[in-house]
Scaffold this motif. Structure first.
Motif, PDB file in Angstrom:
ATOM      1  N   GLN A 114       0.826  -1.222  -0.043  1.00 30.08           N
ATOM      2  CA  GLN A 114       0.045  -0.072  -0.073  1.00 30.08           C
ATOM      3  C   GLN A 114       0.816   1.192  -0.094  1.00 30.08           C
ATOM      4  O   GLN A 114       0.310   2.477  -0.162  1.00 30.08           O
ATOM      5  CB  GLN A 114      -1.018   0.101   1.278  1.00 30.08           C
ATOM      6  N   TYR A 115       2.128   1.224   0.196  1.00 26.46           N
ATOM      7  CA  TYR A 115       3.036   2.345   0.475  1.00 26.46           C
ATOM      8  C   TYR A 115       4.180   2.169  -0.514  1.00 26.46           C
ATOM      9  O   TYR A 115       4.767   1.093  -0.760  1.00 26.46           O
ATOM     10  CB  TYR A 115       3.435   2.392   1.995  1.00 26.46           C
ATOM     11  N   TYR A 174       8.020   9.200  -0.932  1.00 30.16           N
ATOM     12  CA  TYR A 174       6.999   8.385  -0.597  1.00 30.16           C
ATOM     13  C   TYR A 174       5.457   8.652  -0.673  1.00 30.16           C
ATOM     14  O   TYR A 174       5.297   9.849  -0.781  1.00 30.16           O
ATOM     15  CB  TYR A 174       7.085   8.351   1.066  1.00 30.16           C
ATOM     16  N   THR A 175       4.905   7.678  -1.105  1.00 31.70           N
ATOM     17  CA  THR A 175       3.262   7.922  -1.633  1.00 31.70           C
ATOM     18  C   THR A 175       2.661   6.328  -1.323  1.00 31.70           C
ATOM     19  O   THR A 175       3.358   5.568  -1.305  1.00 31.70           O
ATOM     20  CB  THR A 175       3.378   8.280  -3.174  1.00 31.70           C
ATOM     21  N   TYR A 176       1.263   6.906  -0.993  1.00 32.50           N
ATOM     22  CA  TYR A 176       0.454   5.771  -1.105  1.00 32.50           C
ATOM     23  C   TYR A 176      -0.769   5.706  -1.788  1.00 32.50           C
ATOM     24  O   TYR A 176      -1.719   4.846  -1.769  1.00 32.50           O
ATOM     25  CB  TYR A 176       0.009   5.851   0.548  1.00 32.50           C
ATOM     26  N   SER A 177      -0.761   6.592  -2.927  1.00 32.51           N
ATOM     27  CA  SER A 177      -1.957   6.316  -3.920  1.00 32.51           C
ATOM     28  C   SER A 177      -1.447   6.240  -5.271  1.00 32.51           C
ATOM     29  O   SER A 177      -0.054   6.763  -5.708  1.00 32.51           O
ATOM     30  CB  SER A 177      -2.661   7.589  -3.805  1.00 32.51           C
ATOM     31  N   LYS A 217      -1.053   1.419  -9.564  1.00 33.45           N
ATOM     32  CA  LYS A 217      -1.361   0.219  -8.900  1.00 33.45           C
ATOM     33  C   LYS A 217      -2.037  -0.942  -9.697  1.00 33.45           C
ATOM     34  O   LYS A 217      -1.849  -2.179  -9.558  1.00 33.45           O
ATOM     35  CB  LYS A 217      -2.183   0.446  -7.734  1.00 33.45           C
ATOM     36  N   ASP A 236      -0.096  -3.402   4.571  1.00 39.77           N
ATOM     37  CA  ASP A 236      -1.184  -2.492   5.437  1.00 39.77           C
ATOM     38  C   ASP A 236      -0.557  -2.021   6.676  1.00 39.77           C
ATOM     39  O   ASP A 236       0.117  -2.764   7.356  1.00 39.77           O
ATOM     40  CB  ASP A 236      -2.236  -3.474   5.596  1.00 39.77           C
ATOM     41  N   TYR A 256       3.259  -4.021   9.670  1.00 41.17           N
ATOM     42  CA  TYR A 256       3.514  -2.711   9.907  1.00 41.17           C
ATOM     43  C   TYR A 256       4.911  -2.292   9.993  1.00 41.17           C
ATOM     44  O   TYR A 256       5.574  -2.768  10.905  1.00 41.17           O
ATOM     45  CB  TYR A 256       2.614  -2.120  10.839  1.00 41.17           C
TER      46      TYR A 256
END
Lengths: 115, 110
Positions: free
Chosen positions: A31-32, A49-52, A67, A94, A100
């Motif tokens: 997710q990251y 750093y991005t998560y989308s 993605k 996640d 994590y």
């Protein structure tokens, strides 16, 4: 199939060139999405750093995430000799649970920008 | 600034020796990690720890053990060093997803 694939290079470009660094991944739980930069004889440092999905810009650097294709890229505009380093993509799962904080790294791409 | 220090930059040991690599962080981070870095293989996780006295195996734990008696210190132990453990060893710490790395220890086993 490896969980993360990154072309190790080496990549050699002239100063001022646009550089494209790429990674593919197979784990849908990621997710990251991160890029680390590692100078010679130093530890890696977080660059972006991005998560989308989509693009994220920071100065001369743009991180791109797709993605649906499980593909991430780092673009460097107007590359400088000081950008010469190893670039590592990294992926996180996640939040929560024992996954994590744990990252999976690519093999690293060695970049040289010559004057 | 976060600082992660490793006890040695360069180390040469003989086959069969017990080797200790020490890592100390000064930012009160919960998470600490040990990796080895080899050309063409990237960073591979050996062990990690989420709390004092807690440890979990990473992707390549065989031949290694770890110790975390204090929050700021995470030790990697090679019980009986072998030549295939010649590598760059990197320690990292984190509060969340961003990991902060030490400068690395270049270990040569002869």
């Amino acid at each position: 199939q490896k969980e993360v694939e990154q072309d190790p290079g080496p990549l050699s470009v002239p100063e001022g060139a646009i550089v494209s660094l790429n990674c593919t991944y197979s784990n849908s739980a990621f997710q990251y999405f991160m890029w680390y930069r590692q100078y010679s004889r130093k530890g890696p440092e977080l660059l972006m750093y991005t998560y989308s999905s989509g693009n994220k810009e920071d100065g001369r650097f743009t991180a791109q995430v797709d993605k649906s294709s499980k593909y991430i890229s780092l673009f460097i505009r107007d590359s400088q000799p000081s950008d010469s380093a190893t670039y590592l993509c990294a992926f996180g799962g996640d939040a929560g649970g024992t996954s994590y904080g744990k990252l999976t790294f690519g093999q690293g791409t060695i970049l040289t920008v010559h004057p | 600034d976060v600082k992660v220090t490793q006890s040695s930059r360069y180390l040469v040991k003989r086959t069969g020796e017990k080797v200790f690599l020490e890592c100390v962080q000064d930012m009160d981070h919960e998470n600490m990690f040990w990796y080895r870095q080899d050309p063409g293989l990237g960073l591979r996780l050996i062990y990690f720890s989420y709390d004092v006295k807690m440890k979990e195996k990473g992707d390549i734990p065989e031949g290694y053990s770890v110790s975390r008696e204090k929050k700021e210190r995470f030790s990697l132990i090679l019980e009986s060093a072998s030549t295939n453990q010649t590598s760059m060893y990197l320690c990292a710490s984190s509060l969340d997803l961003e990991q902060y790395f030490g400068p690395g220890t270049r270990l040569t086993v002869t």
